[in-house]
Enzyme design. Structure first.
Site, PDB file in Angstrom:
ATOM      1  CG  ASP A  26      84.615 130.051   2.072  1.00 30.47           C
ATOM      2  OD1 ASP A  26      85.183 130.293   2.689  1.00 30.47           O
ATOM      3  OD2 ASP A  26      82.978 130.618   2.223  1.00 30.47           O
ATOM      4  CG  MET A  27      84.130 130.591   7.962  1.00 30.02           C
ATOM      5  SD  MET A  27      85.821 130.346   9.674  1.00 30.02           S
ATOM      6  CE  MET A  27      86.549 132.304   9.220  1.00 30.02           C
ATOM      7  CG  ASP A  28      84.844 134.107   6.678  1.00 32.43           C
ATOM      8  OD1 ASP A  28      84.410 134.854   7.924  1.00 32.43           O
ATOM      9  OD2 ASP A  28      85.991 134.510   6.284  1.00 32.43           O
TER      10      ASP A  28
ATOM     11  CG  ASP B 161      80.083 132.890   0.118  1.00 34.19           C
ATOM     12  OD1 ASP B 161      79.827 134.543   0.261  1.00 34.19           O
ATOM     13  OD2 ASP B 161      81.353 132.509   0.376  1.00 34.19           O
TER      14      ASP B 161
END
Length: 200
Positions: free
Chosen positions: A12-14, A170
């Site tokens: 995932d990025m953010d 997250d």
């Protein structure tokens, strides 16, 4: 962390590969204030990873807001605030070291609730884009997270079976998406103490 049992890695990025919680909190705060939509901090945190348009639509329904502006205009406003502030807030998390270690060893991609263009800019700014084989944003799938489509598309592009991919996430909705895709999910808060500073 040894990942030899997997054939591909998906981030995932953010809040996972990139520390960008404050960027999105600022952008959301400006956007919701601009269009007179209430800010419910626990609700916003629970919606982490949901694309902008879907989030706005859910908030409008939840608070029974009377809005005159179309979703497209509100989405564009938030994206502009993000673009104007990216350089002030984003930086890689400690997972960048893991990505560097496995660069050229295992195929790696990002599966994000952000739109692809925004993700490309953020990852480039953080010096991470060159480490990744593919970026799959919410605009590339019919059903974004918590549906499994984003992660399944990553696996398809990397040419790897879903069950051989591991996902770093997250957000609860992202972990749900990874499990629905038949992939192992690693919660970065538990495994690395990476906490997304987003509407805490």
């Amino acid at each position: 962390m040894v990942l030899d049992q997997y054939s591909a890695i998906i981030f995932d990025m953010d809040g996972t590969l990139v520390d960008s919680g404050q960027l999105h909190e600022v952008a959301w705060t400006e956007t919701l204030n601009r269009f007179a939509i209430p800010i419910d901090r626990p609700l916003m945190r629970s919606l982490a990873g949901v694309p902008t348009k879907q989030t706005i639509a859910m908030l409008i329904e939840r608070f029974d807001c009377k809005v005159d502006s179309p979703l497209e205009e509100m989405n564009h406003f938030k994206e502009q605030v993000v673009r104007d502030n990216i350089h002030k807030y984003v930086k890689p998390t400690q997972l960048a070291e893991l990505a560097k270690r496995y660069h050229g060893v295992l195929p790696m991609s990002v599966g994000t609730g952000a739109y692809t263009d925004e993700a490309e800019v953020i990852l480039e700014l953080c010096g991470l884009r060159k480490l990744l084989d593919y970026i799959v944003g919410a605009d590339q799938v019919t059903k974004p997270k918590p549906a499994p489509d984003t992660f399944l598309r990553c696996a398809q592009l990397m040419g790897q079976p879903a069950q051989q991919c591991v996902v770093f996430e997250d957000a609860k909705l992202g972990i749900q998406a990874a499990i629905a895709a038949g992939m192992d999910a690693i919660d970065v808060l538990t495994a690395f103490q990476i906490e997304n500073e987003y509407f805490l």
